[in-house]
Scaffold this motif. Structure first.
Motif, PDB file in Angstrom:
ATOM      1  N   PHE A  74       0.827  -1.207   0.000  1.00  0.00           N
ATOM      2  CA  PHE A  74       0.000   0.000   0.000  1.00  0.00           C
ATOM      3  C   PHE A  74       0.861   1.256   0.000  1.00  0.00           C
ATOM      4  O   PHE A  74       1.822   1.377   0.752  1.00  0.00           O
ATOM      5  CB  PHE A  74      -0.921   0.011   1.221  1.00  0.00           C
ATOM      6  N   ASP A  75       0.494   2.203  -0.846  1.00  0.00           N
ATOM      7  CA  ASP A  75       1.199   3.485  -0.931  1.00  0.00           C
ATOM      8  C   ASP A  75       0.191   4.610  -0.747  1.00  0.00           C
ATOM      9  O   ASP A  75      -0.549   4.945  -1.664  1.00  0.00           O
ATOM     10  CB  ASP A  75       1.892   3.617  -2.291  1.00  0.00           C
ATOM     11  N   PRO A  76       0.140   5.218   0.449  1.00  0.00           N
ATOM     12  CA  PRO A  76      -0.833   6.288   0.720  1.00  0.00           C
ATOM     13  C   PRO A  76      -0.708   7.455  -0.257  1.00  0.00           C
ATOM     14  O   PRO A  76      -1.688   8.159  -0.516  1.00  0.00           O
ATOM     15  CB  PRO A  76      -0.485   6.727   2.148  1.00  0.00           C
ATOM     16  N   ALA A  77       0.482   7.654  -0.834  1.00  0.00           N
ATOM     17  CA  ALA A  77       0.706   8.785  -1.727  1.00  0.00           C
ATOM     18  C   ALA A  77      -0.113   8.674  -3.007  1.00  0.00           C
ATOM     19  O   ALA A  77      -0.336   9.672  -3.693  1.00  0.00           O
ATOM     20  CB  ALA A  77       2.196   8.880  -2.078  1.00  0.00           C
ATOM     21  N   LYS A  78      -0.581   7.468  -3.316  1.00  0.00           N
ATOM     22  CA  LYS A  78      -1.365   7.273  -4.532  1.00  0.00           C
ATOM     23  C   LYS A  78      -2.821   7.709  -4.365  1.00  0.00           C
ATOM     24  O   LYS A  78      -3.591   7.690  -5.312  1.00  0.00           O
ATOM     25  CB  LYS A  78      -1.291   5.807  -4.991  1.00  0.00           C
ATOM     26  N   GLY A  79      -3.209   8.027  -3.138  1.00  0.00           N
ATOM     27  CA  GLY A  79      -4.539   8.595  -2.916  1.00  0.00           C
ATOM     28  C   GLY A  79      -5.656   7.616  -2.673  1.00  0.00           C
ATOM     29  O   GLY A  79      -6.795   8.024  -2.452  1.00  0.00           O
ATOM     30  N   ALA A  80      -5.388   6.326  -2.731  1.00  0.00           N
ATOM     31  CA  ALA A  80      -6.440   5.330  -2.492  1.00  0.00           C
ATOM     32  C   ALA A  80      -6.633   5.114  -1.000  1.00  0.00           C
ATOM     33  O   ALA A  80      -5.697   5.253  -0.210  1.00  0.00           O
ATOM     34  CB  ALA A  80      -6.072   4.006  -3.170  1.00  0.00           C
ATOM     35  N   LYS A  81      -7.851   4.775  -0.602  1.00  0.00           N
ATOM     36  CA  LYS A  81      -8.110   4.411   0.784  1.00  0.00           C
ATOM     37  C   LYS A  81      -7.604   2.995   1.015  1.00  0.00           C
ATOM     38  O   LYS A  81      -7.772   2.118   0.170  1.00  0.00           O
ATOM     39  CB  LYS A  81      -9.610   4.473   1.087  1.00  0.00           C
TER      40      LYS A  81
END
Length: 248
Positions: free
Chosen positions: A67-74
């Motif tokens: 998971f990469d929070p920077a990509k904007g997905a929850k």
């Protein structure tokens, strides 16, 4: 929960603390169980819920790592895709469905889509039977038998990107895409006949088994399978062009 997930995952990626990762897993076990229960009619005849949950936990752990929070997905959206994709893969690997049932399910699916696109309306069982060259009673019997296969095909359609490439990151606009798909799905469900809509609602939103749905509606379990198959075929025919980008 979402903010807490993001914060904890960020800390875990910095520290590599396995105890913290395990805490994130425990905090999201409800998501794993929800996915497993919502799909249990597809594996209830050959698999144990605990085994499916184990598959979901492994997918959850993979989601935490990638998971990469920077990509904007929850994270919940991202993890849900991973978990459902892993469960579908598990079901496919079991290969418990007889070949003739799988073959008929594919034939029925193609016939339903062809007649729907040709006539612009939902084909009746009489029309389907006539097109397939069998009597209606035989069609209804086979529709009940292939209910799980048709449902699995529908789930694969909804989650195909995650299934085919499970390691690929969910793009930044994935949340919006999933929300749009949810609206399309809700609209398609609204167009179902009352009995079909009841079965779909109890199956997907109440996570009820076929046997429990049958009791609730006062019909046989076989009849529930028939209704469910017909409803899913319609949803698939309506959503497939949208999901595959074939709409204009």
């Amino acid at each position: 929960m979402e903010n807490n997930n993001s914060e904890q995952i960020a800390l875990y990626k910095q520290s590599g603390d396995i105890a913290l990762r395990n805490e994130i897993v425990l905090n999201n076990m409800g998501l794993v169980r929800s996915c497993a229960m919502s799909m249990r009619n597809m594996y209830v005849k050959f698999g144990e819920t605990d085994d499916v949950i184990n598959e979901g936990v492994l997918a959850l752990m993979d989601a935490i790592e990638s998971f990469d929070p920077a990509k904007g997905a929850k994270f919940e959206t991202y993890a849900s895709l991973k978990i459902r994709g892993a469960i579908i893969d598990y079901i496919r690997r079991q290969d418990w469905i007889p070949r003739n049932v799988r073959k008929f399910a594919r034939t029925l699916d193609k016939a339903n889509s062809m007649l729907y696109n040709l006539n612009g309306k939902v084909p009746t069982t009489v029309e389907l039977a006539e097109y397939l060259g069998i009597d209606e009673d035989k069609l209804l019997k086979q529709m009940a038998e292939c209910s799980c296969t048709i449902t699995l095909s529908f789930e694969e359609l909804l989650y195909e990107d995650n299934i085919d490439e499970p390691s690929v990151d969910v793009p930044s606009d994935s949340s919006l895409l999933r929300e749009e798909l949810s609206r399309e799905l809700a609209s398609a469900v609204d167009d179902l006949r009352e009995k079909e809509r009841q079965v779909i609602t109890l199956y997907y939103y109440k996570n009820m088994k076929y046997s429990d749905i049958a009791k609730a509606l006062g019909v046989s379990e076989s009849r529930v399978c028939q209704i469910h198959t017909k409803a899913v075929l319609l949803l698939k025919a309506k959503l497939e062009p949208y999901i595959k980008g074939e709409t204009v």
